[in-house]
Design a protein around this motif. Structure first.
Motif, short mmCIF file in Angstrom:
data_model
loop_
_atom_site.label_atom_id
_atom_site.label_comp_id
_atom_site.label_asym_id
_atom_site.label_seq_id
_atom_site.Cartn_x
_atom_site.Cartn_y
_atom_site.Cartn_z
N GLY A 25 0.83 -1.19 0.00
CA GLY A 25 0.00 0.00 0.00
C GLY A 25 0.87 1.24 0.00
O GLY A 25 2.09 1.15 0.10
N ASN A 193 -8.54 2.60 6.38
CA ASN A 193 -8.81 2.84 4.97
C ASN A 193 -10.25 3.27 4.73
O ASN A 193 -10.53 4.03 3.80
N TYR A 200 -8.70 8.44 -1.04
CA TYR A 200 -7.80 7.48 -1.66
C TYR A 200 -8.54 6.35 -2.38
O TYR A 200 -7.89 5.52 -3.03
N SER A 202 -10.02 2.95 -3.38
CA SER A 202 -9.68 1.57 -3.03
C SER A 202 -8.18 1.36 -2.85
O SER A 202 -7.76 0.25 -2.54
N GLN A 203 -7.40 2.40 -3.04
CA GLN A 203 -5.95 2.27 -2.86
C GLN A 203 -5.62 2.12 -1.38
O GLN A 203 -5.94 3.02 -0.59
#
Length: 407
Positions: A25, A193, A200, A202-203
């Motif tokens: 990531g 996340n 961001y 789905s990163q």
């Protein structure tokens, strides 16, 4: 203390690439994380409530509208052919006692209260998010230390069955701790996340550093307590409400201006032609009741209660600030001592001969226990720093408080 922490961070940085490989990531800084948090939909939704409250200021500026009055003033139903009178006019009330001004001031005070409450909401939201960010970073470091401990146990040559059994027990115990920490990290990263998904997508993101430094807050940073702004704004709202109530007790003056349309009278006793008559009236209410005196006493009690609550809030917040500062100082001192103890224990373990495998395993276990204690202290310091952040709002206003910015 600062040099010791930098050395500590450097040691952890050696194992960081392994964590990157284990958790693919993009690593983001605390500053980037804060920018993403500030754009969170929940914060935006909460801010929208302020805009609706601001509209009350425009409403408060509106003066009373005039009234159009139309009616039959005098209608003859006797059959004597008396004149009929129709009235068309305008009634208008002139507010006295600066009612309009006090309505506007009350609406403005309510906006200030909403803004103060929003600032506290944002700080608490950031506090929770930053603690999550720091928790993820801390778990990564703990996992790396557990893996290092596992490697130290496996690399130690065992010479007898007792040492081999001890080695197996320690490996099994460490694996249980690793499993718990890795599950916790996975869940925490998923939650992290979710918090920044609006930026961001789905990163996957990973924390790039710790959040709070170990430097003490200065008095300049603590000069403005965010929580006190709510108390002050609440007291101001009460004050403005009392002023408006006092203004509302002042009687308004009503003006009326119109035209009487008088019809023709054909009765033989008093015949009269058709004509128009201008009517103008002024209405001034008279007060004969002592009720307003009781209202004034009640309002003074409200003002005094609001002032007392504000003063109490100042004392409570200052006490919380001092108490939190003391806790951080004590925890930081313990953290420093633990770092020294760990360094000495590492030297002691390194000097033990490999032939004393059982004793070396015992000392490695002791060393690992010290390391876990250090993380517990680190976590407690983080939480107390987060408490200071909510009290003062110093974190977003002073980037130097961010680890990695100027540390």
């Amino acid at each position: 203390m600062r040099l010791l922490l930098l050395a500590f961070a450097g040691l952890l940085g050696v194992s960081l690439p392994a964590a990157v490989q284990a958790q693919p990531g993009v690593r983001i800084s605390v500053a980037d994380f804060l920018k993403a948090i500030e754009q969170h939909p929940d914060i935006s939704a909460h801010a929208e409530g302020i805009e609706s409250i601001k509209s009350e200021i425009d409403i408060a500026r509106i003066s009373p509208d005039p009234s159009l009055v139309f009616g039959n003033v005098s209608g003859d139903i006797s059959g004597l052919n008396m004149p009929q009178q129709l009235y068309l006019g305008i009634d208008y009330t002139v507010e006295t006692g600066r009612k309009r001004q006090h309505r506007v001031q009350l609406a403005q005070a309510q906006v200030r209260l909403a803004e103060a409450e929003h600032a506290v909401f944002v700080n608490e939201f950031k506090r929770d998010a930053l603690l999550l960010f720091q928790h993820c970073w801390m778990l990564e470091q703990q996992i790396q230390e557990d893996l290092k401990y596992k490697h130290e146990i496996l690399s130690l040559p065992v010479t007898d069955s007792a040492a081999r059994l001890k080695q197996q027990l320690l490996l099994m115990e460490n694996q249980l701790l690793l499993d718990v920490a890795q599950d916790d990290l996975k869940e925490s990263l998923d939650e992290l996340n979710d918090v920044v998904e609006h930026v961001y997508g789905s990163q996957p993101v990973l924390p790039g550093s710790w959040v709070w430094s170990f430097e003490k807050y200065t008095s300049a940073q603590a000069s403005r307590y965010e929580r006190l702004q709510v108390s002050k704004a609440s007291a101001d709202v009460v004050h403005q409400e009392v002023l408006l109530m006092a203004a509302n007790r002042v009687p308004d003056i009503s003006f009326s201006l119109g035209n009487n349309f008088v019809g023709r009278a054909t009765n033989p006793e008093a015949p009269s032609p058709r004509y128009n008559a201008i009517t103008a009236t002024l209405s001034v209410p008279l007060k004969f009741s002592n009720w307003h005196g009781a209202e004034r006493k009640r309002e003074e009690l409200r003002k005094e209660s609001a002032r007392q609550q504000e003063m109490e809030a100042v004392g409570v917040v200052e006490h919380q600030f001092d108490e939190t500062q003391d806790d951080i100082a004590d925890l930081s001192a313990t953290f420093t001592q633990l770092n020294k103890l760990i360094a000495l224990q590492e030297r002691f373990v390194a000097q033990l001969p490999s032939s004393q495998s059982l004793e070396k395993l015992e000392e490695l276990t002791q060393l690992h226990g010290y390391r876990h204690q250090r993380w517990e202290i680190f976590d407690n310091i983080s939480k107390r720093k987060a408490d200071l952040f909510v009290l003062t709002g110093a974190l977003p206003r002073d980037p130097s408080v961010l680890a990695g910015a100027t540390n």
